[in-house]
Design an enzyme around this catalytic site. Structure first.
Site, PDB file in Angstrom:
ATOM      1  N   GLY A  46       0.797  -1.203   0.000  1.00  0.00           N
ATOM      2  CA  GLY A  46       0.000   0.000   0.000  1.00  0.00           C
ATOM      3  C   GLY A  46       0.835   1.261   0.000  1.00  0.00           C
ATOM      4  O   GLY A  46       0.292   2.362   0.063  1.00  0.00           O
ATOM      5  N   ASP A  47       2.155   1.103  -0.073  1.00  0.00           N
ATOM      6  CA  ASP A  47       3.055   2.252  -0.108  1.00  0.00           C
ATOM      7  C   ASP A  47       4.256   1.860  -0.963  1.00  0.00           C
ATOM      8  O   ASP A  47       4.176   0.914  -1.742  1.00  0.00           O
ATOM      9  CB  ASP A  47       3.466   2.659   1.314  1.00  0.00           C
ATOM     10  CG  ASP A  47       3.737   4.154   1.443  1.00  0.00           C
ATOM     11  OD1 ASP A  47       4.404   4.715   0.551  1.00  0.00           O
ATOM     12  OD2 ASP A  47       3.304   4.763   2.437  1.00  0.00           O
ATOM     13  N   ASP A  48       5.370   2.575  -0.834  1.00  0.00           N
ATOM     14  CA  ASP A  48       6.532   2.281  -1.669  1.00  0.00           C
ATOM     15  C   ASP A  48       7.010   0.847  -1.441  1.00  0.00           C
ATOM     16  O   ASP A  48       7.092   0.375  -0.300  1.00  0.00           O
ATOM     17  CB  ASP A  48       7.670   3.245  -1.334  1.00  0.00           C
ATOM     18  CG  ASP A  48       7.279   4.701  -1.541  1.00  0.00           C
ATOM     19  OD1 ASP A  48       6.552   4.982  -2.519  1.00  0.00           O
ATOM     20  OD2 ASP A  48       7.693   5.550  -0.735  1.00  0.00           O
TER      21      ASP A  48
END
Length: 478
Positions: free
Chosen positions: A259-261
């Site tokens: 859900g992020d990098d």
């Protein structure tokens, strides 16, 4: 005496010692044979002379019984062998519910196939720890930090590996609390090792971390390979791997859904990172596959105030991700992002291929210096193929502090059905390009036939040779 009788006595003895707080059992006094279905070998930076099962310390893999004290006792007990060939703790098949526990030096945590370390969802199982000195506060808020599920500090020679066993962070409850603003302290990370050297994390499946998955910080000689890391693509701040003020790091053969990098290279936050002054450097990222619709495949920053330099990435694959390589920084960060080399990206369904942000914002407090400007220079990208792309490049520096030295060569970008009319948005940058489609902005001067630089020498971590270690069918289990 029968094997089962000796085992029962050993478990009872350990339990009694736990109750009175005297965990100094000499486990060499009680040995038993354990049969394996087959011999097991694995690769590690070092093998261990001594071996124990979690069940030797009273562990119960029913998914309901807390094993926090069991993990803590096992590690403490096995630490006595640090100077006698080290020890390995084997987590057998089952679901082993636990809160936070720390590792020790010259130690291997081996998670067998079919074994799941299941993170407790009880906040009280994660004692609060100090903010990182290079951050000045918790990342989620100004409060403290919950300790990570698996942690350790000032360690040497630590291996977390297995037969593709699983560590499940059970992060959904934490994500709900974060979204509803019910947390005053930063969520636990799945694995965080601090001020340590000779680290290996490999051959595991990591799922649903409360926040960042793997966070080596202030550490060196780090090998992270053969990992599957998964979280829902809408889960908050579930970065896959965050090397932070680390030196000599290898990330290799890793698959991440986040859900992020997927990989976020960091080195501290604003005035705290500048003061701490520890860069991330000498890193290789190789054969990374990423799915992250709202974030970067590889991010450099945004917390980069100790500096980032000498980072290489090669053979990178992305599917349905927001951007390929993203540089994230802002006034107040200071430091530098320099000598970045990327060779070989295959990107499918992307919002941006190249994204550089000089106005990222997000400051720990009002004490940052807006005149502390970052130096971004010598950024090299070559051999990139992308399809179904909305925008080729969105590249912005800082007014009065342009980002220089970009080189982009041999790039072919196929556009989506509804691409942006402006394919290259460039401000406050400079550099060169060669054989790039669609044609870059004028600030990336077309130099004809030019190949961007990529070093031919090995990074130091690539010279480390792993050893073949074993858990055999005739092993003596302490």
């Amino acid at each position: 005496m029968a094997v089962s009788q000796r085992s029962a006595i050993s478990i009872k003895l350990v339990a009694n010692l736990l109750l009175i707080g005297l965990i100094n059992l000499s486990v060499t006094e009680c040995r038993r044979h354990v049969s394996y279905e087959s011999d097991v070998t694995y690769s590690a930076i070092n093998c261990r002379k001594h071996t124990a099962f979690l069940t030797d310390f009273g562990g119960k893999g029913d998914g309901e019984t807390s094993n926090t004290a069991v993990f803590q006792a096992a590690v403490q007990n096995l630490s006595q062998f640090a100077n006698d060939g080290g020890a390995q703790l084997v987590v057998p098949p089952g679901k082993w519910l636990t809160g936070s526990f720390n590792l020790t030096s010259h130690f291997t945590l081996y998670i067998q196939s079919g074994a799941v370390i299941l993170a407790s969802q009880d906040e009280s199982d994660y004692p609060l720890v100090d903010s990182l000195p290079s951050y000045g506060r918790g990342r989620d808020g100004p409060g403290g930090r919950f300790s990570s599920l698996i942690g350790g500090s000032h360690l040497t020679d630590v291996v977390i590996t297995g037969g593709n066993g699983t560590i499940d962070g059970q992060g959904s409850l934490w994500w709900e609390k974060f979204h509803s603003k019910k947390l005053s302290n930063t969520r636990p990370y799945l694995i965080e090792l601090m001020y340590s050297t000779q680290i290996q994390i490999s051959n595991l499946t990591l799922i649903d971390s409360p926040s960042w998955f793997v966070h080596p910080v202030y550490s060196s000689d780090v090998i992270l390979q053969d990992l599957t890391i998964r979280a829902p693509v809408d889960s908050p701040n579930t970065d896959g791997i965050d090397p932070d003020s680390c030196k000599n790091v290898k990330i290799q053969d890793v698959f991440i859904v986040s859900g992020d990098d997927c990989v976020a290279v960091k080195s501290g936050w604003d005035e705290y990172g500048i003061k701490f002054g520890m860069p991330t450097e000498q890193m290789i990222i190789r054969r990374l596959t990423c799915i992250s619709p709202d974030s970067a495949v590889i991010a450099l920053g945004s917390e980069m105030s100790g500096g980032i330099k000498n980072v290489r990435a090669e053979d990178i694959t992305a599917i349905n991700s927001e951007s390929g390589i993203r540089i994230k920084t802002a006034p107040g960060r200071g430091a530098y992002v320099t000598d970045i080399f990327v060779d070989g990206m295959n990107l499918h369904t992307m919002k941006y291929v190249f994204w550089t942000t000089g106005s990222y914002g997000q400051h720990p407090d009002q004490g940052y210096d807006p005149k502390a400007l970052p130096n971004v220079d010598r950024i090299n990208y070559r051999n990139v193929v992308a399809d179904n792309v909305t925008m080729a490049g969105n590249m912005g520096g800082i007014e009065g502090d342009p980002f220089n030295g970009f080189c982009i060569s041999n790039v072919t970008i196929g556009l989506s059905e509804k691409p942006k009319k402006l394919q290259w948005n460039c401000t406050d940058i400079s550099g060169v390009s060669s054989n790039v489609t669609p044609k870059p902005c004028d600030l990336l001067t077309d130099k004809g036939s030019v190949e961007c630089e990529y070093p031919s020498d090995l990074v130091p971590i690539d010279t480390v040779q792993l050893k073949t270690c074993s858990l055999s069918s005739t092993s003596q289990i302490l």
